[in-house]
Design an enzyme around this catalytic site. Structure first.
Site, PDB file in Angstrom:
ATOM      1  N   SER A 113      33.668  24.408  -4.339  1.00  0.00           N
ATOM      2  CA  SER A 113      33.045  23.275  -4.516  1.00  0.00           C
ATOM      3  C   SER A 113      31.372  23.416  -4.411  1.00  0.00           C
ATOM      4  O   SER A 113      30.822  22.278  -4.199  1.00  0.00           O
ATOM      5  CB  SER A 113      33.345  22.540  -3.360  1.00  0.00           C
ATOM      6  OG  SER A 113      34.774  21.731  -3.809  1.00  0.00           O
ATOM      7  N   LYS A 126      29.548  21.840  -7.204  1.00  0.00           N
ATOM      8  CA  LYS A 126      29.140  20.431  -7.017  1.00  0.00           C
ATOM      9  C   LYS A 126      27.768  20.292  -6.703  1.00  0.00           C
ATOM     10  O   LYS A 126      27.200  19.212  -7.040  1.00  0.00           O
ATOM     11  CB  LYS A 126      29.865  19.503  -6.258  1.00  0.00           C
ATOM     12  CG  LYS A 126      31.509  19.760  -6.345  1.00  0.00           C
ATOM     13  CD  LYS A 126      32.025  18.516  -5.498  1.00  0.00           C
ATOM     14  CE  LYS A 126      33.704  18.720  -5.736  1.00  0.00           C
ATOM     15  NZ  LYS A 126      34.658  19.740  -5.494  1.00  0.00           N
ATOM     16  N   SER A 139      33.412  15.574  -1.193  1.00  0.00           N
ATOM     17  CA  SER A 139      33.562  16.705  -2.010  1.00  0.00           C
ATOM     18  C   SER A 139      34.569  16.674  -3.121  1.00  0.00           C
ATOM     19  O   SER A 139      35.717  17.213  -3.452  1.00  0.00           O
ATOM     20  CB  SER A 139      33.763  17.832  -1.459  1.00  0.00           C
ATOM     21  OG  SER A 139      33.735  19.222  -2.328  1.00  0.00           O
TER      22      SER A 139
END
Length: 415
Positions: free
Chosen positions: A59, A62, A119
């Protein structure tokens, strides 16, 4: 007989090798440890271990998704109130998510907060599809942008960081991204400091455990898959220094956080040591401007480690000879955002900053060039006061004493 046994052994080895290849391809390989620590102002590398090894970012991806969204905001393609449609594909993204349903609308602001705190994989796909029609095209744009900002060993295949064996990055590249998103979009970076987010009646806490626990932490992002292990990019301001650190491949969230704290502690000590030992830059001779008084070149000190933000009252009528302090409100990769941050600081504190002088300082190091946003011409108490007030408004600020040191600024005569 021997030949038959040899053949069976060979076949068994081939089966095992094929099975291992499938296992690696599905993204369940053991994560590789890597870390990288840098001084965000000087670009000095304070620590590096396997910094250029390509691993799964999970993640941390992101951060780039948000970089692309902030860029769209900056260009006027979207606003914080823009509503983005949730597709069936986006709604079907696995945990973690915020339970979006096909046909719903998600505002850009809610998407930012969902990405930063929860997230949310579904929100990542919504952003990708809104900005580039499909997540595949968005990933191509992400990779192109990564190359443009110096992330030479990073390739993106989706907007979320969900397992994909071709989606890889490095600790060094993620540190670059962590730095660039702050420098390029200071007006939006404060979202990474959000501790919790409420959507559809549910409240989601930020996965970044260092927020509120390690003094000076202002973001930025965690990541985890079985293939990546526990990853973290941290940004911390402390005692006049700004450090960005990256950890890949932690075994647990707790051990990753503990290791990050250790890296930060060591990094700040080394940053202070480097600052003390670095030779002062030569003082340039300022050229007078026709029709104006000749400026006086004043050498500003590197930020001292004993500065605190506990002085909230200005000095009032301080003597002009004592007004050789300044404040630094960030360091950026180009001049435009550096100038914009000075304007932002002035918009927040018009009266407090009256009578001071703007200064964008171009600093070149081995690892690149930065533009430091500074406002100079304060007493010590006023500089500390201004920074304390700006930090409360989510504007990065460090008081800069004007005694001896390496940084050079030009002030009006009599400063």
């Amino acid at each position: 007989m021997t030949r038959s046994v040899t053949a069976r052994v060979r076949n068994a080895v081939c089966v095992l090798a094929f099975g291992l290849a499938i296992w690696l391809g599905t993204g369940t390989a053991e994560a590789r440890y890597a870390s990288f620590v840098m001084d965000a102002d000087t670009l000095d590398v304070l620590y590096a271990k396997n910094a250029d090894t390509r691993n799964y970012p999970a993640s941390l991806t992101k951060i780039m998704t948000l970089y692309m969204l902030f860029d769209a905001l900056e260009r006027g393609k979207v606003t914080l109130k823009t509503k983005m449609k949730v597709s069936k594909r986006a709604a079907g993204q696995p945990q973690t998510n915020i339970g979006l349903r096909a046909g719903q609308k998600l505002t850009v602001k809610d998407a930012i907060l969902a990405l930063v705190t929860r997230s949310a994989n579904d929100a990542a796909t919504v952003v990708a599809e809104h900005l580039a029609k499909s997540e595949v095209h968005f990933a191509i744009a992400m990779t192109k942008k990564a190359r443009n900002i110096g992330m030479t060993r990073t390739t993106f295949r989706n907007a979320s960081g969900l397992p994909n064996r071709r989606q890889k990055s490095t600790a060094r590249d993620m540190a670059k991204l962590g730095l660039r998103i702050q420098r390029d979009f200071p007006q939006y970076y404060h979202y990474f400091k959000t501790k919790k987010f409420t959507y559809n009646g549910r409240t989601y806490k930020n996965h970044n455990n260092l927020l509120g626990r390690y003094s000076g932490t202002d973001g930025i992002k965690t990541g985890y898959t079985r293939a990546s292990g526990f990853n973290l990019v941290s940004s911390v301001h402390s005692n006049g220094h700004h450090i960005i650190a990256v950890v890949f491949g932690g075994r647990t969230a707790k051990s990753r956080d503990k290791h990050m704290v250790s890296l930060l502690n060591r990094g700040f000590k080394k940053a202070v040591r480097i600052a003390r030992n670095r030779a002062p830059a030569p003082i340039p001779v300022a050229r007078p401007v026709p029709g104006r008084e000749a400026p006086v070149t004043v050498q500003l000190a590197a930020v001292r480690s004993d500065i605190s933000d506990d002085v909230l009252q200005g000095s009032g009528g301080a003597d002009i000879s004592e007004r050789d302090w300044g404040i630094q409100v960030g360091a950026y990769s180009s001049r435009a955002p550096a100038e914009q941050m000075i304007r932002t600081a002035r918009s927040h504190l018009k009266k407090v900053l009256s009578g001071s002088t703007d200064s964008v300082e171009q600093i070149t190091r081995d690892h690149g060039t930065v533009f430091r946003s500074r406002i100079i011409g304060f007493s010590e108490a006023d500089a500390r006061n201004a920074c304390a007030l700006l930090v409360r408004k989510h504007v990065p600020c460090v008081p800069v004493p004007g005694e001896t040191g390496e940084e050079v600024a030009t002030m009006p005569a009599g400063g």
